[in-house]
Design a protein around this motif. Structure first.
Motif, short mmCIF file in Angstrom:
data_model
loop_
_atom_site.label_atom_id
_atom_site.label_comp_id
_atom_site.label_asym_id
_atom_site.label_seq_id
_atom_site.Cartn_x
_atom_site.Cartn_y
_atom_site.Cartn_z
N LYS A 38 74.82 9.84 -17.88
CA LYS A 38 74.30 8.82 -15.81
C LYS A 38 73.30 9.97 -15.94
O LYS A 38 72.65 11.12 -15.85
CB LYS A 38 75.54 9.30 -15.38
N ILE A 39 72.40 8.86 -15.50
CA ILE A 39 70.71 9.73 -14.85
C ILE A 39 70.10 9.38 -13.52
O ILE A 39 70.64 8.68 -13.11
CB ILE A 39 69.85 9.01 -16.14
N GLY A 40 69.96 10.65 -12.63
CA GLY A 40 69.33 10.52 -11.96
C GLY A 40 67.83 10.81 -11.31
O GLY A 40 66.90 12.16 -12.16
N ALA A 41 66.88 9.77 -11.22
CA ALA A 41 65.67 10.16 -11.10
C ALA A 41 64.61 9.80 -9.40
O ALA A 41 65.57 9.08 -9.23
CB ALA A 41 64.90 8.70 -12.03
N THR A 42 63.90 10.92 -9.32
CA THR A 42 63.88 11.01 -8.02
C THR A 42 61.90 11.49 -8.29
O THR A 42 61.87 11.80 -8.83
CB THR A 42 64.11 11.82 -7.52
N TYR A 43 60.92 9.61 -8.01
CA TYR A 43 59.66 10.04 -7.89
C TYR A 43 58.93 10.30 -5.98
O TYR A 43 59.88 10.10 -5.72
CB TYR A 43 59.17 9.01 -8.50
N MET A 44 57.80 11.10 -6.36
CA MET A 44 57.01 12.02 -4.84
C MET A 44 56.92 10.43 -4.63
O MET A 44 57.62 10.30 -3.39
CB MET A 44 56.35 12.79 -5.18
N LEU A 69 71.16 4.25 -14.36
CA LEU A 69 69.84 5.67 -13.85
C LEU A 69 69.91 4.80 -12.48
O LEU A 69 70.05 3.25 -12.22
CB LEU A 69 68.74 4.58 -14.78
N TYR A 70 69.84 6.00 -11.40
CA TYR A 70 69.82 6.20 -10.35
C TYR A 70 68.32 6.24 -10.17
O TYR A 70 68.26 7.08 -10.23
CB TYR A 70 70.63 6.69 -9.50
N THR A 71 67.75 5.59 -9.27
CA THR A 71 66.43 6.01 -9.41
C THR A 71 65.92 6.05 -7.73
O THR A 71 66.43 5.08 -6.42
CB THR A 71 65.24 4.69 -9.68
N ARG A 72 66.02 6.93 -7.18
CA ARG A 72 65.25 7.23 -5.61
C ARG A 72 63.86 7.64 -5.53
O ARG A 72 63.30 7.93 -5.91
CB ARG A 72 66.72 8.63 -5.79
N ASP A 73 63.48 7.11 -3.92
CA ASP A 73 62.37 7.07 -3.80
C ASP A 73 62.67 7.90 -2.66
O ASP A 73 62.54 8.17 -1.32
CB ASP A 73 62.15 5.58 -3.09
N PRO A 74 61.75 9.02 -2.14
CA PRO A 74 61.82 10.51 -1.16
C PRO A 74 60.35 10.40 -0.64
O PRO A 74 60.68 11.13 0.99
CB PRO A 74 61.34 11.64 -1.97
#
Length: 322
Positions: A38-44, A69-74
């Motif tokens: 399980k991978i969490g990714a957050t890019y600016m 893959l969990y991709t998030r956008d802050p």
């Protein structure tokens, strides 16, 4: 005899039911993919297609391996990115890939340290953290060299310049780019002067009005050094709106399709320095699976960059990234 056969069949049927029940219970209790990573990714910000392409390169391999893959956008919010990291921890991910909104944020660093204490691998990408002592690896372009290449091209093009700097001070990779530029012009005569600096967060829609303000204040400049292509394009829009001279040299960093097309089709921009989301994504994939196998991985990966000018533009794909 017939009764004995019936009893035997009954016993066999009962055994079969018990065995099936045991198998069913076992698989009800076990995950379908017990080794699934399980991978969490957050890019600016995902408002920059550089990160979209980088993440797509990671996602391709993750999907091929049957991992998650969990991709998030802050959306450039440091508080939102901290919440996302905390959510990754609560979800017990194995790896966190992070492009920090603010590499100086102690709160973000503390959240990532908490993740590391729980055994989660940390991969920092396309920028740095002020404190990276606990980070497994940092994967970046040669950002300092990108600034050097822009300065060298400017000095080869003109023997003097009044320069507008477009910065993003919370992003350490952007700081390195500007520093590479400043250090290089400092080695020359004082004919190259910075006349204004604005923090654009690396966004076109923020850069344009800020550059308009600089113009309206009466500050004159003949060169724009931007931390990235998006800010460079924002400055170009402001310059066009103000009907300023076409002789202004505009530098960006990224090698984005938009900037390359401007180089190919117009004389509006001077150069961009190409970095590669594909190569960066491949390096991230290599790092995360090496670390998952409990193998050592290098603390820092620096990916080379190249300057793109009108003379070299045909060496590049105008429709995509490198």
């Amino acid at each position: 005899m017939l009764k004995q056969q019936r009893n035997s069949l009954l016993v066999i049927s009962l055994i079969f039911v018990v065995v099936l029940g045991g198998i069913f219970f076992h698989y009800r209790q076990s995950p379908a993919f017990p080794e699934q990573v399980k991978i969490g990714a957050t890019y600016m910000t995902m408002n920059n297609d550089f990160y979209q392409f980088l993440n797509a390169e990671v996602e391709k391999t993750v999907n091929e391996r049957g991992d998650i893959l969990y991709t998030r956008d802050p959306e450039l919010s440091i508080s939102r990115q901290i919440e996302q990291v905390d959510a990754f921890i609560a979800n017990a991910v194995d790896v966190i890939i992070i492009n920090p909104v603010d590499g100086n944020s102690q709160q973000l660093i503390n959240s990532l340290k908490k993740a590391k204490q729980k055994g989660i691998n940390i991969i920092v990408v396309d920028s740095q953290l002020k404190d990276d002592s606990f980070v497994d690896t940092t994967i970046v372009s040669d950002n300092y060299q990108a600034g050097v290449l822009c300065a060298q091209n400017m000095m080869e093009t003109t023997d003097k310049a009044t320069i507008l700097l477009l910065e993003h001070r919370n992003t350490l990779s952007a700081v390195e780019r500007i520093q590479g530029f400043l250090d290089t012009i400092a080695l020359a005569t004082d004919a190259y002067k910075v006349v204004a600096k604005v923090d654009t967060s690396g966004q076109t829609e923020i850069a344009m009005p800020l550059v308009q303000e600089v113009i309206q204040k009466g500050t004159t400049f003949d060169t724009v050094m931007a931390l990235n292509d998006r800010a460079a394009i924002g400055s170009l829009a402001a310059i066009k709106a103000a009907k300023l001279s076409d002789d202004i040299l505009i530098y960006g960093i990224d090698g984005s399709p938009d900037m390359k097309n401007l180089l190919f089709n117009t004389s509006d921009v001077q150069a961009t320095v190409a970095q590669s989301p594909y190569n960066m994504g491949k390096a991230v994939v290599e790092a995360l699976y090496t670390l998952q196998e409990k193998q050592a991985y290098q603390n820092e990966v620096i990916i080379p960059v190249k300057i793109v000018t009108k003379e070299t533009i045909l060496d590049y794909d105008l429709t995509g990234w490198q």
